[in-house]
Design a protein around this motif. Sequence first.
Motif, PDB file in Angstrom:
ATOM      1  N   GLY A  31       2.099  13.961   3.929  1.00  0.00           N
ATOM      2  CA  GLY A  31       0.927  14.074   3.078  1.00  0.00           C
ATOM      3  C   GLY A  31      -0.125  13.071   3.465  1.00  0.00           C
ATOM      4  N   ALA A  32      -0.077  12.588   4.696  1.00  0.00           N
ATOM      5  CA  ALA A  32      -1.015  11.558   5.127  1.00  0.00           C
ATOM      6  C   ALA A  32      -2.023  12.073   6.129  1.00  0.00           C
ATOM      7  CB  ALA A  32      -0.243  10.391   5.742  1.00  0.00           C
ATOM      8  N   MET A  42      -4.036   2.272  10.444  1.00  0.00           N
ATOM      9  CA  MET A  42      -4.033   1.754   9.075  1.00  0.00           C
ATOM     10  C   MET A  42      -5.247   0.839   8.898  1.00  0.00           C
ATOM     11  SD  MET A  42      -3.361  -1.207   7.160  1.00  0.00           S
ATOM     12  CE  MET A  42      -2.034  -2.192   7.814  1.00  0.00           C
ATOM     13  N   VAL A  43      -6.088   1.186   7.933  1.00  0.00           N
ATOM     14  CA  VAL A  43      -7.300   0.420   7.643  1.00  0.00           C
ATOM     15  C   VAL A  43      -7.033  -0.520   6.476  1.00  0.00           C
ATOM     16  CG1 VAL A  43      -9.671   0.591   6.768  1.00  0.00           C
ATOM     17  CG2 VAL A  43      -8.874   2.158   8.553  1.00  0.00           C
ATOM     18  N   ILE A  44      -7.466  -1.762   6.598  1.00  0.00           N
ATOM     19  CA  ILE A  44      -7.337  -2.712   5.499  1.00  0.00           C
ATOM     20  C   ILE A  44      -8.660  -2.793   4.743  1.00  0.00           C
ATOM     21  CG2 ILE A  44      -7.852  -4.688   7.024  1.00  0.00           C
ATOM     22  CD1 ILE A  44      -6.008  -6.367   5.158  1.00  0.00           C
ATOM     23  N   ASP A  45      -8.588  -2.541   3.454  1.00  0.00           N
ATOM     24  CA  ASP A  45      -9.749  -2.572   2.564  1.00  0.00           C
ATOM     25  C   ASP A  45      -9.647  -3.842   1.722  1.00  0.00           C
ATOM     26  OD1 ASP A  45     -11.595  -2.285   0.524  1.00  0.00           O
ATOM     27  OD2 ASP A  45     -10.960  -0.272  -0.068  1.00  0.00           O
ATOM     28  N   LYS A  46     -10.554  -4.773   1.969  1.00  0.00           N
ATOM     29  CA  LYS A  46     -10.513  -6.063   1.264  1.00  0.00           C
ATOM     30  C   LYS A  46     -11.447  -6.103   0.062  1.00  0.00           C
ATOM     31  CE  LYS A  46     -11.278  -8.483   5.075  1.00  0.00           C
ATOM     32  NZ  LYS A  46     -11.396  -9.670   5.973  1.00  0.00           N
ATOM     33  N   GLY A  47     -12.002  -4.933  -0.311  1.00  0.00           N
ATOM     34  CA  GLY A  47     -12.836  -4.905  -1.505  1.00  0.00           C
ATOM     35  C   GLY A  47     -14.080  -4.048  -1.391  1.00  0.00           C
ATOM     36  N   ASP A  55     -18.541   6.269   1.934  1.00  0.00           N
ATOM     37  CA  ASP A  55     -19.092   6.367   3.285  1.00  0.00           C
ATOM     38  C   ASP A  55     -17.977   6.329   4.329  1.00  0.00           C
ATOM     39  OD1 ASP A  55     -21.669   6.511   2.340  1.00  0.00           O
ATOM     40  OD2 ASP A  55     -22.152   4.407   2.729  1.00  0.00           O
ATOM     41  N   LEU A  56     -17.018   5.413   4.140  1.00  0.00           N
ATOM     42  CA  LEU A  56     -15.900   5.304   5.078  1.00  0.00           C
ATOM     43  C   LEU A  56     -15.147   6.625   5.179  1.00  0.00           C
ATOM     44  CD1 LEU A  56     -13.881   3.665   6.846  1.00  0.00           C
ATOM     45  CD2 LEU A  56     -12.675   3.105   4.710  1.00  0.00           C
ATOM     46  N   ILE A  57     -14.841   7.217   4.040  1.00  0.00           N
ATOM     47  CA  ILE A  57     -14.081   8.465   4.029  1.00  0.00           C
ATOM     48  C   ILE A  57     -14.897   9.599   4.641  1.00  0.00           C
ATOM     49  CG2 ILE A  57     -12.982  10.188   2.554  1.00  0.00           C
ATOM     50  CD1 ILE A  57     -11.451   7.527   2.833  1.00  0.00           C
ATOM     51  N   GLU A  58     -16.179   9.653   4.310  1.00  0.00           N
ATOM     52  CA  GLU A  58     -17.028  10.719   4.843  1.00  0.00           C
ATOM     53  C   GLU A  58     -17.125  10.647   6.364  1.00  0.00           C
ATOM     54  OE1 GLU A  58     -21.484  12.651   4.151  1.00  0.00           O
ATOM     55  OE2 GLU A  58     -21.059  10.616   3.451  1.00  0.00           O
ATOM     56  N   ILE A  59     -17.241   9.434   6.887  1.00  0.00           N
ATOM     57  CA  ILE A  59     -17.444   9.253   8.320  1.00  0.00           C
ATOM     58  C   ILE A  59     -16.132   9.304   9.106  1.00  0.00           C
ATOM     59  CG2 ILE A  59     -18.171   7.573  10.082  1.00  0.00           C
ATOM     60  CD1 ILE A  59     -20.261   6.593   8.020  1.00  0.00           C
ATOM     61  N   ILE A  64      -8.184   8.163   9.979  1.00  0.00           N
ATOM     62  CA  ILE A  64      -7.459   7.184   9.170  1.00  0.00           C
ATOM     63  C   ILE A  64      -6.190   7.833   8.638  1.00  0.00           C
ATOM     64  CG2 ILE A  64      -7.516   5.719   7.114  1.00  0.00           C
ATOM     65  CD1 ILE A  64     -10.577   5.692   7.359  1.00  0.00           C
ATOM     66  N   ASP A  65      -5.066   7.159   8.817  1.00  0.00           N
ATOM     67  CA  ASP A  65      -3.800   7.658   8.290  1.00  0.00           C
ATOM     68  C   ASP A  65      -3.389   6.936   7.017  1.00  0.00           C
ATOM     69  OD1 ASP A  65      -2.786   9.484  10.638  1.00  0.00           O
ATOM     70  OD2 ASP A  65      -3.583   7.665  11.557  1.00  0.00           O
ATOM     71  N   CYS A  66      -3.823   5.693   6.891  1.00  0.00           N
ATOM     72  CA  CYS A  66      -3.429   4.889   5.736  1.00  0.00           C
ATOM     73  C   CYS A  66      -4.524   3.883   5.417  1.00  0.00           C
ATOM     74  CB  CYS A  66      -2.116   4.161   6.040  1.00  0.00           C
ATOM     75  SG  CYS A  66      -1.578   3.017   4.749  1.00  0.00           S
TER      76      CYS A  66
END
Length: 288
Positions: A31-32, A42-47, A55-59, A64-66
């Motif tokens: 489901g990834a 794997m992207v790290i989101d620090k805030g 924007d990140l998801i749209e682009i 991105i898997d995680c």
Amino acid sequence: MKSSPYAVWSPELNDPSGLRKASDPETDNHGAGHAEGRGQTMVIDKGLGRNAFMDLIEIAADYIDCVKFGFGTAPLYNTELLLYKIKLAKRNNITVMPGGTLLETAVQQDVVPAFFDTICSLGFNGIEVSDGTIELSRSKRTELIQEGRKRGLRVVTEYGKKLSGSLIDATLLAITAEGDWEAGAELVTIEARESGVGVGLFDADGECREEVLESILEFVPDTKRIMWEAPLKHQQVHLLRKFGSDVHLGNISPNDTLSLETLRRGLRSDTFGFGIQEKPVKANYYMI
């Protein structure tokens, strides 16, 4: 929201390497949104705020898997925003998990059941089991992995300490990884923190400790189940050249997501060789 650039650009321009498999949510086992055998990011989101995350998801959702909400940031969000980000990631077939430090905090504070109840109620679909700051016994580590699996979560573990100057013991890594995989973990991540400097595989200048890497490969030959934290570009290039375009890489900055994918595909000078394919030789026929 996922786009499909493949109909616009020729395959030779979209992926000169010819090695990156397109994600297929219909056949994805986790489901990834990642294709079987494809190197994961794997992207790290620090805030990130609402707009930045959207924007990140749209682009870059296709690449991105995680997404990991780094450290213990998840409880600091406004709940409405946290739910929005989790739902948006999942809607785009991306695993979303809190940082391993938050689970370590739950262990330290003796509130592990409440941790699992909360992340499941919020909609997280993955967890990271780590002991970068605390100590976990083998039995406790196994217990946490199995609890995650029982709750229907994708489980990734992490090996290595966050203390500056800490090194990787390849023998202990091999023992830990085997125990984690046997308990149900999908991948074991090699610690490098979000800085990629002075921890684990990388020295104080962020350069790869080659002797450590070779030692890891000697004791853990199955690198298809290893994810390497590599937040810096030259680290990503080094590991891509070492293992190929489908190596699993983690702690990638949101701003570097597309950049990493170009490296994977041979669309950047550093890995341009990935896209140089041998052309089939055409036979010449002569009339006599």
